[in-house]
Write a protein that holds these residues in place. Sequence first.
Motif, short mmCIF file in Angstrom:
data_model
loop_
_atom_site.label_atom_id
_atom_site.label_comp_id
_atom_site.label_asym_id
_atom_site.label_seq_id
_atom_site.Cartn_x
_atom_site.Cartn_y
_atom_site.Cartn_z
N THR A 311 1.28 -0.91 -0.02
CA THR A 311 -0.04 -0.12 -0.04
C THR A 311 0.84 1.46 0.08
OG1 THR A 311 -2.03 -1.37 1.68
CG2 THR A 311 -1.71 1.02 0.87
N TYR A 315 0.59 4.53 -3.20
CA TYR A 315 0.46 6.30 -2.25
C TYR A 315 0.69 7.31 -3.54
CZ TYR A 315 0.19 9.99 0.71
OH TYR A 315 -0.43 11.65 1.71
N GLU A 318 -3.13 5.50 -6.19
CA GLU A 318 -4.45 5.82 -5.62
C GLU A 318 -5.71 6.10 -7.20
OE1 GLU A 318 -4.32 8.74 -2.67
OE2 GLU A 318 -2.68 7.07 -4.21
N LEU A 334 -10.78 0.82 -1.19
CA LEU A 334 -8.37 1.35 -1.46
C LEU A 334 -8.43 2.52 -0.47
CD1 LEU A 334 -5.69 0.22 -2.33
CD2 LEU A 334 -7.13 1.50 -4.92
N ARG A 337 -7.88 2.19 2.80
CA ARG A 337 -6.52 1.61 3.09
C ARG A 337 -5.59 2.60 3.75
NH1 ARG A 337 -5.99 -1.56 6.54
NH2 ARG A 337 -7.30 -0.89 7.76
N ILE A 338 -6.03 3.62 2.18
CA ILE A 338 -4.35 4.77 2.06
C ILE A 338 -4.77 5.34 3.17
CG2 ILE A 338 -4.17 6.53 0.83
CD1 ILE A 338 -3.18 4.52 -0.65
N TRP A 341 -2.90 4.37 6.31
CA TRP A 341 -1.77 4.19 6.24
C TRP A 341 -0.85 5.79 6.25
CZ3 TRP A 341 2.30 1.13 6.60
CH2 TRP A 341 2.21 -0.08 6.20
N VAL A 387 -10.77 -5.31 -2.95
CA VAL A 387 -9.40 -5.18 -1.85
C VAL A 387 -9.57 -5.95 -0.33
CG1 VAL A 387 -8.95 -2.92 -0.88
CG2 VAL A 387 -9.62 -2.36 -3.42
N ASP A 403 -3.53 -5.16 1.09
CA ASP A 403 -3.43 -4.16 2.13
C ASP A 403 -1.76 -4.52 3.08
OD1 ASP A 403 -3.09 -1.91 3.80
OD2 ASP A 403 -3.63 -2.55 5.41
N SER A 411 5.82 -8.37 3.29
CA SER A 411 4.18 -8.08 1.90
C SER A 411 4.06 -9.72 1.65
CB SER A 411 4.77 -7.32 0.49
OG SER A 411 3.38 -7.38 0.15
#
Length: 512
Positions: A311, A315, A318, A334, A337-338, A341, A387, A403, A411
């Motif tokens: 994720t 950035y 997205e 999505l 999730r951004i 973070w 997602v 994510d 990851s």
Amino acid sequence: MSPVSADGPRVIRLNPSDNVIVAASKIAAGTALPGEGVTTTADIPSGHKIATRPVARGEEIRKYGQIIGFAAVDIAPGDHVHTQNCVMGDFARDYAFGAEAKPTAFVSEAERATFQGIVRHDGRVATRNYIAIVSTVNCSATVARMIAAHFTTERLAAYPNVDGVAAFVHGTGCGLADAGEGFDTLQRTMWGYVRHANCAGVVLVGLGCEVNQIRFLMEAYDLHDDRRFQHMTIQEWGGTRKAVEEGIRRVEAMLPTANAVTRETVFAEHLCLALQCGGSDAYSGITANPALGTAADLLVRHGGTAILAETPEIYGAEHLLTRRAPDRAVGEKLVERIRWWEDYTARNGGDMNNNPSPGNKAGGLTTILEKSLGAAAKGGTTDLVGVYKYAEPVTAKGFVFMDSPGYDPASITGEVASGANIVCFTTGRGSVFGFKPAPSVKLATNTAMYERMAEDMDINCGEILSHGVGVEEMGRRIFDRLLAVASGERSKSEELGFGDNEFTPWVIGATM
């Protein structure tokens, strides 16, 4: 995308609206660049950016037709554009949910690609056939490794269909709350490995007194001991030696069943591909990542699944993915999730531009915005159909996002736990990596690195620049290689023996 001049310094213009170009080789100061009307004012390393017009302080710097940063000072034509004069800045992104979603052009069933897979009793398809020793806690890691180490190549010779006995150990499992985001993430990760198609058998090994109790996992996921799953604790069996001996006995009991498999022809729809990049350079977004995106598109068109992750490394890009979501709900997942973070990094004293790494910057990547635009290219062009949280089982077919941190082992651990049965990993600086139980195919972004590290790299995507190979053709080569490796051919990382040390569950939350 083409060199400006066949007989002069090779530079790459990626979009007509860009105010920078990329050096395809080292360029000396004072070199005129035909076609751009500029002369370099400094030495330009290979892969780095050159300004093609004046850029005032605070003005957007554009590459790929997108914003990658802002000028920290006035920049003149021919200047080297990098960390000394290009900085992060916030800017509005138009998420335009679903604006570019389109039906996928699926290949007819009669023409669908196939590979030689291992079909499990429940219909899931494996690309490899391992027995896994999984530790619940760092305290049981040594015993798990001792059990796996017993099964040498010589001892497994009688079981030629078993790819190995592998230990999956980690540094957490105690000193954490037994509820909440961190605990749930660890449990999902362990469950993903217990149920993974590439694991013919699993022995779960605990210490006995840890927070991450085996019974919690078994109750949460309705697990029971049987021919392919066993659990035990060191304290229960009377210490290290006795626990190792018992673990060996349980694996030995699993081996005949694990060996009784054959490969058969199955459709490519049974492939679930983890898309990853590591040790990236400026060529990643020009060669290997777009080519992998083409391969991902091919897999989706043949009915398979491709998982994009990391994720922090999408950035700033997205908005290019939310436009491909078939409905607003997927796109908003999505964006959520951004936002998570952004809050997570701020709470921990960081910021999203902590990434790129020093190696990324040496390779020509200046900001996370620039890195993300290249990284997102791995996801191809088909719709974003789902997602998922870290290690959450991926149930959708098609292109999805999971994510995760940008740290490669963490990851990929999540992607494999989510169901990926094969990995494709692009690298520009030269990451050496493999990942049991899923085979990993390595893609080099540039020919110079490929030639230095050919023993580690499966495909040289640098030929897109050095030999004029088209991105579409390179994507087809990657797709064909994935089918071959999924059928049992060993990747370079497998030949080198990688995959025993990369299992790294994402640790979230405070240590108690």
